[in-house]
Design an enzyme around this catalytic site. Structure first.
Site, PDB file in Angstrom:
ATOM      1  N   GLU A 175       0.818  -1.228   0.000  1.00 29.08           N
ATOM      2  CA  GLU A 175       0.000   0.000   0.000  1.00 29.08           C
ATOM      3  C   GLU A 175       0.847   1.272   0.000  1.00 29.08           C
ATOM      4  OE1 GLU A 175      -2.997  -0.156   3.111  1.00 29.08           O
ATOM      5  OE2 GLU A 175      -4.156  -1.637   2.002  1.00 29.08           O
ATOM      6  N   GLU A 294      -5.894  -8.404   0.136  1.00 31.13           N
ATOM      7  CA  GLU A 294      -6.544  -7.988   1.391  1.00 31.13           C
ATOM      8  C   GLU A 294      -8.016  -7.759   1.077  1.00 31.13           C
ATOM      9  OE1 GLU A 294      -4.917  -4.919   3.922  1.00 31.13           O
ATOM     10  OE2 GLU A 294      -2.868  -5.407   3.297  1.00 31.13           O
TER      11      GLU A 294
HETATM   12  O1  AHR Z   1      -5.213  -5.557   7.308  1.00 35.55           O
HETATM   13  C1  AHR Z   1      -5.025  -4.419   8.096  1.00 35.55           C
HETATM   14  C2  AHR Z   1      -4.287  -3.306   7.359  1.00 35.55           C
HETATM   15  O2  AHR Z   1      -5.094  -2.851   6.304  1.00 35.55           O
HETATM   16  C3  AHR Z   1      -2.997  -3.689   6.677  1.00 35.55           C
HETATM   17  O3  AHR Z   1      -1.899  -3.617   7.529  1.00 35.55           O
HETATM   18  C4  AHR Z   1      -2.870  -2.660   5.594  1.00 35.55           C
HETATM   19  O4  AHR Z   1      -2.155  -3.136   4.478  1.00 35.55           O
HETATM   20  C5  AHR Z   1      -4.306  -2.310   5.260  1.00 35.55           C
HETATM   21  O5  AHR Z   1      -4.506  -0.959   5.170  1.00 35.55           O
END
Ligand code: AHR
Length: 509
Positions: A175, A294
């Site tokens: 990210e 994610e």
């Molecule tokens: O999954 C929690 C957080 O969400 C992670 O560390 C990050 O990559 C995302 O913003």
């Protein structure tokens, strides 16, 4: 009153793609209690010789996790991988600036690889491209994958791992488009660094596969432009671009929440279009695939901005407790991933234990399954094979956020070996059952093997420490195939798994 009806046709001549098993992955970050007192707790009564909780390992096996992304997340952007290898007693305690916690480094690469050997998943290792760069990524690769005879590979051997870890899949940072990210970068800065890192790593390991960072969310102001620029720098080197999305129910708007996958579809299709735009511009025949590494329901807005982030060890962070409604939305997100199996190769439910997770634990106490555990486990078990096209004719409803959305959200997967077909279906109506009619063409399946349903009179019901089995999938009655047509009823607000096969498989003959 007759329930309204949704219909579709299944025909193996019309498919989407064969599912990449890595679609059913998860994510372990050094965050809160995901690792410490989650996966790893040497003092726990069930801990094995590696300090791993065997009650948790058993649940991970049941969940069917095929790949695990590690060690972050935001955490990786300031992580020094070498802190987490070698004798545990000599490992340094560090500040983790991402989550304002103390990192003891008792768990690191070797412990992670051991957990995978015991649960059957493959690693996706993230390298730190926040505070670090090409040199440290190369050092990690040498330590992890080179057989022996060099300083870092011999160090791994000296640490007790004679065989290389054989990591194939690498995430190039996390990210980095996000201003909150340690080492946040512009698309140009990141694109060039990712390209340089991938280029150098591939010189050492030609088999390495790379995930480059896409946007951290569809709502980012640079969404689309970020992917396009990053891919212009990395197109020949990248195999996958990452996609992240979290959804939550906003006060009083469950209808929109239930249609979250409408947004997920648009996100996937937008990223695919951007990849193909860059491919067209570069006159490349290569197709970049997506690593949706994610995704989940996350009640981010309910999280206190400070939280208990007071430099403690393994604080209770992001420990969302999921309801039946959340599980139905997670099921719908799985349907969205499967429906895009032609371009989404990898999926990682974020995260695996305690932190927005399907598995919860108490330190020194039990481990249990959240409601969201069940759709994932069922999709991972029965969602392997060839995804068939589903063009449903469904009644629709209106939502404040996603406009008009179909009440039925469904996909189907054919197991070509056995001829069995599994239909995954969500009824998004909060109040009405939905009749489902499926015409089966050119398929061997002629009987309903099982119709499992996750629903509850209380859509807010949850599994907790006090009541860990409050919500589980139940067998639904009345589903049948007559004359090549499946008829089933999907209860209001429900996740359904309808398995079709030959009658032989019912009797076990
Ligand atoms: O999954 C929690 C957080 O969400 C992670 O560390 C990050 O990559 C995302 O913003």
């Amino acid at each position: 009153m007759q329930p309204s009806t949704a219909r579709f046709v299944l025909d193996p001549a019309f498919d989407v793609a064969v599912v990449d098993p890595r679609l059913f992955g998860a994510f372990v970050e050094h965050l809160g209690r995901c690792v410490y007192t989650g996966l790893y707790e040497p003092e726990h009564p069930t801990a094995d010789e590696d300090g791993l909780r065997t009650d948790v390992l058993e649940l991970i096996r049941q969940l069917g996790v095929s790949v695990v992304r590690y060690p972050g997340g935001n955490f990786v952007s300031a992580y020094r991988w070498e802190d987490g290898v070698g004798p545990a007693r000599q490992r340094p305690r560090r500040l983790d600036p991402a989550w304002r916690s103390i990192e003891t480094n008792r768990f690191g690469l070797a412990e992670f690889m051991r957990s995978l050997r015991k649960t059957g998943g493959a690693p996706m290792l993230a390298v730190n491209l926040g505070t670090r760069g090409v040199a440290e990524a190369l050092e990690l690769l040498e330590y992890a994958n080179h057989p022996s005879g060099t300083a870092l590979s011999d160090l791994r051997v000296a640490h007790g791992d004679t065989a290389p870890f054989g990591v194939r899949l690498w995430a190039l940072g996390n990210e980095l488009d996000g201003p909150w990210q340690i080492g946040h970068k512009t698309a140009t800065e990141y694109g060039r660094l990712a390209a340089a890192t991938a280029h150098a790593m591939r010189l050492i390991d030609p088999q390495a596969e790379f995930v480059v960072c896409g946007s951290s969310g569809r709502g980012m102001p640079t969404f689309g432009a970020w992917e396009a620029e990053v891919l212009e720098h990395t197109y020949d080197l990248a195999d996958y671009v990452s996609v992240h999305a979290y959804y939550e129910e906003r006060e009083g708007d469950r209808d929109s929440f239930l249609a979250s996958a409408v947004d997920m579809d648009a996100l996937i299709e937008g990223v695919v279009a951007t990849c193909d735009y860059v491919g067209a511009k570069l006159k490349s025949a290569k197709r970049i695939r997506l690593s949706f590494d994610e995704w989940n329901v996350w009640y981010m807005s309910k999280q206190s901005p400070e939280g208990p982030r007071d430099w403690s060890e393994a604080p209770r962070l992001l420990e969302d407790v999921y309801s039946v409604t959340d599980a139905v939305v997670v099921g719908s997100m799985l349907i969205s991933l499967l429906r895009h199996a032609d371009r989404v190769a990898i999926g990682c439910l974020a995260q695996l234990v305690n932190v927005i997770a399907p598995i919860m634990t108490e330190p020194g106490g039990p481990a249990w399954r959240q409601t969201t555990f069940f759709p994932f486990a069922q999709a991972s078990r029965y969602g392997r094979g060839r995804v068939l096209q589903v063009h449903a004719d469904s009644p629709a409803y209106s939502t404040a956020v996603h406009g008009t959305a179909p009440i039925l959200h469904a996909t189907a997967v054919l197991d070509e070996e056995s001829g069995a077909v599994t239909i995954f279906a969500v009824n998004r109506s909060q109040s009405e059952p939905l009749a489902l009619r499926v015409e089966l063409r050119g398929l061997e399946a002629s009987a309903v093997l099982e119709h499992s349903v996750l629903t509850d009179a209380d859509a807010d019901a949850k599994n907790t420490l006090a009541e860990p089995e409050r919500v589980t999938p139940q067998a639904a009655k009345g589903s049948e195939i007559v004359g090549g047509v499946l008829d089933a009823t999907l209860p209001p607000l429900s996740w359904n798994v309808i398995r079709l096969g030959s009658p032989k498989s019912i009797s076990g003959a």
